[in-house]
Design a protein around this motif. Structure first.
Motif, short mmCIF file in Angstrom:
data_model
loop_
_atom_site.label_atom_id
_atom_site.label_comp_id
_atom_site.label_asym_id
_atom_site.label_seq_id
_atom_site.Cartn_x
_atom_site.Cartn_y
_atom_site.Cartn_z
N GLU A 18 -0.93 13.95 3.23
CA GLU A 18 -0.55 13.73 4.64
C GLU A 18 -1.31 12.54 5.23
O GLU A 18 -0.83 11.88 6.14
CB GLU A 18 -0.86 14.97 5.48
N HIS A 19 -2.51 12.29 4.68
CA HIS A 19 -3.31 11.15 5.17
C HIS A 19 -2.88 9.86 4.49
O HIS A 19 -2.88 8.79 5.09
CB HIS A 19 -4.80 11.39 4.91
N ASN A 20 -2.55 9.97 3.19
CA ASN A 20 -2.05 8.80 2.44
C ASN A 20 -1.30 9.35 1.23
O ASN A 20 -1.88 10.07 0.42
CB ASN A 20 -3.22 7.91 2.00
N PRO A 21 -0.01 9.02 1.10
CA PRO A 21 0.79 9.59 0.01
C PRO A 21 0.27 9.24 -1.38
O PRO A 21 0.65 9.90 -2.36
CB PRO A 21 2.18 8.96 0.23
N ALA A 22 -0.60 8.25 -1.49
CA ALA A 22 -1.11 7.87 -2.82
C ALA A 22 -2.21 8.81 -3.32
O ALA A 22 -2.62 8.72 -4.48
CB ALA A 22 -1.63 6.44 -2.80
N VAL A 23 -2.69 9.72 -2.48
CA VAL A 23 -3.74 10.66 -2.92
C VAL A 23 -3.19 11.49 -4.09
O VAL A 23 -2.12 12.09 -3.98
CB VAL A 23 -4.17 11.60 -1.76
N PRO A 24 -3.90 11.51 -5.24
CA PRO A 24 -3.35 12.19 -6.43
C PRO A 24 -3.56 13.69 -6.42
O PRO A 24 -4.63 14.17 -6.04
CB PRO A 24 -4.17 11.54 -7.57
N TYR A 25 -2.56 14.42 -6.88
CA TYR A 25 -2.66 15.86 -7.10
C TYR A 25 -2.39 16.20 -8.59
O TYR A 25 -3.13 16.96 -9.19
CB TYR A 25 -1.64 16.63 -6.26
N LEU A 237 -2.04 1.64 5.76
CA LEU A 237 -2.45 2.49 4.63
C LEU A 237 -2.54 1.68 3.34
O LEU A 237 -1.69 0.81 3.09
CB LEU A 237 -1.43 3.62 4.43
N ALA A 238 -3.54 2.00 2.54
CA ALA A 238 -3.64 1.38 1.21
C ALA A 238 -2.52 1.94 0.34
O ALA A 238 -2.20 3.13 0.41
CB ALA A 238 -4.99 1.71 0.58
N LYS A 239 -1.94 1.07 -0.50
CA LYS A 239 -0.84 1.52 -1.37
C LYS A 239 -1.39 2.30 -2.56
O LYS A 239 -0.69 3.11 -3.16
CB LYS A 239 -0.07 0.31 -1.89
N SER A 240 -2.64 2.02 -2.91
CA SER A 240 -3.25 2.66 -4.08
C SER A 240 -4.75 2.45 -4.03
O SER A 240 -5.25 1.62 -3.26
CB SER A 240 -2.73 2.01 -5.37
N ASN A 241 -5.45 3.18 -4.89
CA ASN A 241 -6.89 2.91 -5.04
C ASN A 241 -7.11 1.49 -5.56
O ASN A 241 -8.08 0.83 -5.20
CB ASN A 241 -7.51 3.92 -6.00
N GLY A 242 -6.19 1.05 -6.42
CA GLY A 242 -6.32 -0.30 -6.97
C GLY A 242 -6.33 -1.36 -5.89
O GLY A 242 -7.08 -2.36 -5.97
N GLU A 243 -5.55 -1.15 -4.85
CA GLU A 243 -5.51 -2.15 -3.77
C GLU A 243 -6.87 -2.23 -3.06
O GLU A 243 -7.32 -3.31 -2.67
CB GLU A 243 -4.40 -1.80 -2.78
N LEU A 244 -7.53 -1.09 -2.92
CA LEU A 244 -8.87 -1.08 -2.29
C LEU A 244 -9.88 -1.81 -3.18
O LEU A 244 -10.72 -2.58 -2.71
CB LEU A 244 -9.32 0.36 -2.02
#
Ligand code: KMH
Ligand code: ZN
Length: 273
Positions: A18-25, A237-244
């Protein structure tokens, strides 16, 4: 100056899709996020795992499944499981990933109000118990300090033999309940660790990149990732951890810091495995 170690905290326990769709589950999402960070220049993956539904878990088997998949996709990467887990978990529940003998793991050095009304509990006996376990298993602890008093605790327990030198700290700055992410406080923490210690800084929320820049200039190391901050820039929002991670790599280039490979990170941190 030493090369820059970038750690990617790809998931955390509190942040949600909900905070960022890229968060992995799911396992596949963990691999996608770890690989994006690794390909961008991260040498360490700080790892919390979840069920497919997104519930944080410290289950050893879930860690193994996800760690094996990340190792396969990111050859040579250092995986640093969390022993902090999520607020409310028991000590033995939190310690489960140490049974997999990872190269590193986090060791939280004090109790704090965590993000409001939660209490993240790490009594002195807990820290001793975790520290002893890591020495017995040859796991390099990353000493998570959310306030200056936690550095003092780590130094005291180092003198008593629960934490070995050279110590490696993570200054987690900007948690509601911990030290702020202001530069004045960064200078205070940075000046409070031993000469032979290393540190990385994890700026939470809006502090992520200002503190990354400070550590890059100072010769420290940097942690970024969706656990700490979900935005690439204000309101975006960041698109991915890689973008950060890519943003840190760009900042480092501006200041002439080269990026450490995982093998170089091991040498800098004194990881002997
Ligand atoms: N999830 C926090 C309560 C760690 O990874 O060691 C604890 C945490 C610290 O994230
Ligand atoms: Zn964590």
């Amino acid at each position: 100056m030493e090369k820059l170690i970038i750690t990617a905290a790809i998931s955390g326990a509190e942040v949600l899709k909900e905070h960022n769709p890229a968060v992995p589950y799911t396992k596949e999402e963990f691999v996608r996020e770890a690989k994006s960070a690794f390909d961008a220049g991260a040498s360490i993956i700080h790892l919390h795992v979840r069920t497919d539904e997104g519930k944080p878990t410290q289950d050893k088997n879930r860690f193994k499944e996800i760690m094996d998949a990340i190792y396969a996709a990111c050859p040579g990467v250092i995986i640093q499981p969390s022993t902090g887990g999520a607020v409310g978990m028991s000590n033995d529940e939190r310690l489960q990933p140490t049974e997999l003998n990872p190269e590193m793991a986090t060791l939280d050095c004090g109790t704090l109000n965590f993000g409001g009304d939660d209490i993240f509990e790490n009594t002195e006996n807990t820290i001793k118990y975790f520290g002893k376990r890591m020495i017995e298993r040859g796991i390099k602890p990353e000493l998570e300090v959310f306030d200056k008093s936690m550095i003092d605790m780590a130094l005291r327990l180092h003198k008593k033999g629960y934490i070995e030198s050279p110590m490696h700290f993570d200054f987690v700055m900007g948690v509601n309940g911990g030290i702020s992410g202001e530069l004045r406080d960064f200078v205070f923490l940075r000046g409070s660790i031993p000469q032979d210690a290393t540190y990385t800084v994890a700026g939470v929320g809006r502090y992520e990149f200002t503190l990354a820049a400070a550590a890059i200039i100072d010769g420290g190391h940097v942690r970024v990732g969706l656990e700490d901050n979900v935005y690439i820039s204000k309101g975006v929002l960041a698109k991915s951890n890689g973008e950060l991670v890519e943003k840190v790599v760009r900042l480092a280039a501006e200041f002439g810091r080269e990026i450490a490979t995982p093998q170089e990170a091991r040498a800098i941190l004194g990881i002997v495995k």
